[in-house]
Scaffold this motif. Structure first.
Motif, PDB file in Angstrom:
ATOM      1  N   ARG A 161      -0.845  14.135  -5.352  1.00 17.22           N
ATOM      2  CA  ARG A 161      -1.322  14.848  -4.165  1.00 17.22           C
ATOM      3  C   ARG A 161      -2.756  15.329  -4.390  1.00 17.22           C
ATOM      4  NH1 ARG A 161       3.845  18.745  -2.584  1.00 17.22           N
ATOM      5  NH2 ARG A 161       5.325  17.039  -2.128  1.00 17.22           N
ATOM      6  N   GLY A 162      -3.471  15.456  -3.281  1.00 21.98           N
ATOM      7  CA  GLY A 162      -4.853  15.899  -3.372  1.00 21.98           C
ATOM      8  C   GLY A 162      -5.832  14.771  -3.626  1.00 21.98           C
ATOM      9  N   THR A 163      -5.310  13.550  -3.659  1.00 22.87           N
ATOM     10  CA  THR A 163      -6.151  12.373  -3.875  1.00 22.87           C
ATOM     11  C   THR A 163      -6.271  11.602  -2.568  1.00 22.87           C
ATOM     12  OG1 THR A 163      -5.304  12.216  -6.152  1.00 22.87           O
ATOM     13  CG2 THR A 163      -6.415  10.277  -5.276  1.00 22.87           C
ATOM     14  N   GLY A 182       0.809  -1.215   0.000  1.00 19.54           N
ATOM     15  CA  GLY A 182       0.000   0.000   0.000  1.00 19.54           C
ATOM     16  C   GLY A 182       0.839   1.260   0.000  1.00 19.54           C
ATOM     17  N   ALA A 183       1.895   1.283   0.837  1.00 15.17           N
ATOM     18  CA  ALA A 183       2.765   2.464   0.909  1.00 15.17           C
ATOM     19  C   ALA A 183       3.533   2.660  -0.391  1.00 15.17           C
ATOM     20  CB  ALA A 183       3.735   2.307   2.080  1.00 15.17           C
ATOM     21  N   THR A 184       3.947   1.567  -1.009  1.00 15.86           N
ATOM     22  CA  THR A 184       4.688   1.648  -2.273  1.00 15.86           C
ATOM     23  C   THR A 184       3.840   2.295  -3.361  1.00 15.86           C
ATOM     24  OG1 THR A 184       6.054  -0.285  -1.770  1.00 15.86           O
ATOM     25  CG2 THR A 184       5.764   0.273  -4.090  1.00 15.86           C
ATOM     26  N   ILE A 185       2.600   1.862  -3.475  1.00 15.21           N
ATOM     27  CA  ILE A 185       1.715   2.421  -4.500  1.00 15.21           C
ATOM     28  C   ILE A 185       1.320   3.849  -4.154  1.00 15.21           C
ATOM     29  CG2 ILE A 185      -0.512   2.156  -5.657  1.00 15.21           C
ATOM     30  CD1 ILE A 185      -0.245  -0.867  -5.178  1.00 15.21           C
ATOM     31  N   ALA A 186       1.077   4.108  -2.864  1.00 16.95           N
ATOM     32  CA  ALA A 186       0.638   5.438  -2.436  1.00 16.95           C
ATOM     33  C   ALA A 186       1.658   6.520  -2.777  1.00 16.95           C
ATOM     34  CB  ALA A 186       0.356   5.435  -0.936  1.00 16.95           C
ATOM     35  N   ARG A 241      -5.518   8.862  -0.904  1.00 18.01           N
ATOM     36  CA  ARG A 241      -4.543   7.843  -1.284  1.00 18.01           C
ATOM     37  C   ARG A 241      -4.972   6.435  -0.905  1.00 18.01           C
ATOM     38  NH1 ARG A 241       1.480  10.611  -0.626  1.00 18.01           N
ATOM     39  NH2 ARG A 241       1.209  12.043  -2.380  1.00 18.01           N
ATOM     40  N   ARG A 242      -5.557   6.292   0.254  1.00 17.10           N
ATOM     41  CA  ARG A 242      -5.969   4.947   0.656  1.00 17.10           C
ATOM     42  C   ARG A 242      -7.033   4.395  -0.287  1.00 17.10           C
ATOM     43  NH1 ARG A 242      -5.199   1.774   4.966  1.00 17.10           N
ATOM     44  NH2 ARG A 242      -6.786   0.184   5.415  1.00 17.10           N
ATOM     45  N   ALA A 243      -7.993   5.222  -0.636  1.00 19.17           N
ATOM     46  CA  ALA A 243      -9.049   4.787  -1.548  1.00 19.17           C
ATOM     47  C   ALA A 243      -8.480   4.489  -2.936  1.00 19.17           C
ATOM     48  CB  ALA A 243     -10.140   5.856  -1.640  1.00 19.17           C
ATOM     49  N   GLU A 244      -7.516   5.316  -3.364  1.00 14.47           N
ATOM     50  CA  GLU A 244      -6.922   5.115  -4.683  1.00 14.47           C
ATOM     51  C   GLU A 244      -6.083   3.846  -4.730  1.00 14.47           C
ATOM     52  OE1 GLU A 244      -5.948   6.174  -8.742  1.00 14.47           O
ATOM     53  OE2 GLU A 244      -7.643   6.277  -7.361  1.00 14.47           O
TER      54      GLU A 244
END
Length: 242
Positions: free
Chosen positions: A106-108, A97-101, A110-113
């Motif tokens: 920015r402004g998205t 998750g952290a790698t993709i995030a 991130r967890r949902a994306e």
């Protein structure tokens, strides 16, 4: 969707007294919304061409454009690349998750994306896992998700199945085809394996010693190859399938 174009692209390495030409005057167009397969043996220059497109190696001549304009080097990058070895391209100390995030704009949310991207590559509920906990095919799916995190319009896939077991390659190739259709991506798909390239490509370009020696619709190139090197690649593919 955007058109990726190489105009007279050359890449040379070494000093003036001992220069090696890895890519030699390549003209190649990847039409918007299509998949162009670039095939050639190891050392043919295809991966160097890919790296030149994303700015990892400098051009010695020519230019690379998106819809006729230079590829942006700052801000949002509409062109992203997936590399051959998924394990070496992922930080083993970071969760998936952290790698993709990291690559999410920015402004998205991130967890949902990240959750959306993992669902796209058929890896739901893997957000808290680490690369070592995943198979090679799963790691390559994570690498694809990370490349998609920046919402590119052009994707370069460089030998993304060559490090995978044959049993896993088909699933990754099917994923690439599904993503291309779902996201309207323009894709340059690179491989040394003609059987892999023809499975996903609308058009095939054959590269040999830094040059494009044959280029055309996939069905035409496969049914009636004109260059001796293409015929050699096709014969070796047919030989393996027997």
């Amino acid at each position: 969707m955007r058109e990726l174009r190489f105009d007279g692209v050359s890449v040379r390495f070494g000093s003036r007294g001992h220069r090696v030409t890895a890519v030699d005057g390549v003209d190649l167009t990847v039409p918007a919304g299509s998949v162009v397969g670039l095939v050639g043996e190891s050392g043919s220059g295809k991966s160097t061409l890919a790296r030149a497109a994303v700015g990892l190696v400098p051009l010695s001549a020519g230019r690379v454009t998106l819809d006729g304009a230079p590829v942006p080097t700052r801000g949002r990058r509409p062109l992203q690349m997936v590399f051959q070895d998924p394990y070496s391209s992922l930080n083993p100390r970071m969760t998936i998750g952290a790698t993709i995030a990291e690559a999410v704009p920015r402004g998205t949310d991130r967890r949902a994306e990240v959750a959306r991207l993992l669902a796209l590559v058929d890896l739901p509920d893997r957000m808290t896992r680490y690369p070592a906990e995943l198979s090679g095919g799963q790691r390559q799916r994570v690498a694809i998700a990370r490349a998609l995190a920046g919402r590119p319009e052009v994707l370069i896939a460089d030998e993304i199945t060559s490090a995978l077991d044959v049993s896993i390659q088909g699933a990754v190739l099917n994923l690439i085809r599904d993503l291309q259709r779902t996201l309207d991506l323009t894709i340059l798909f690179i491989s040394h394996d003609l059987a892999v390239v023809r499975y996903v490509s609308d058009t095939i370009a054959v590269m040999y010693r830094g040059r494009i020696v044959e280029h055309g619709p996939a069905d035409t190139v496969l049914a009636d190859p004109q260059d001796p090197y293409t015929r050699e690649l096709l014969a070796s593919t047919e030989g393996r399938s027997r």
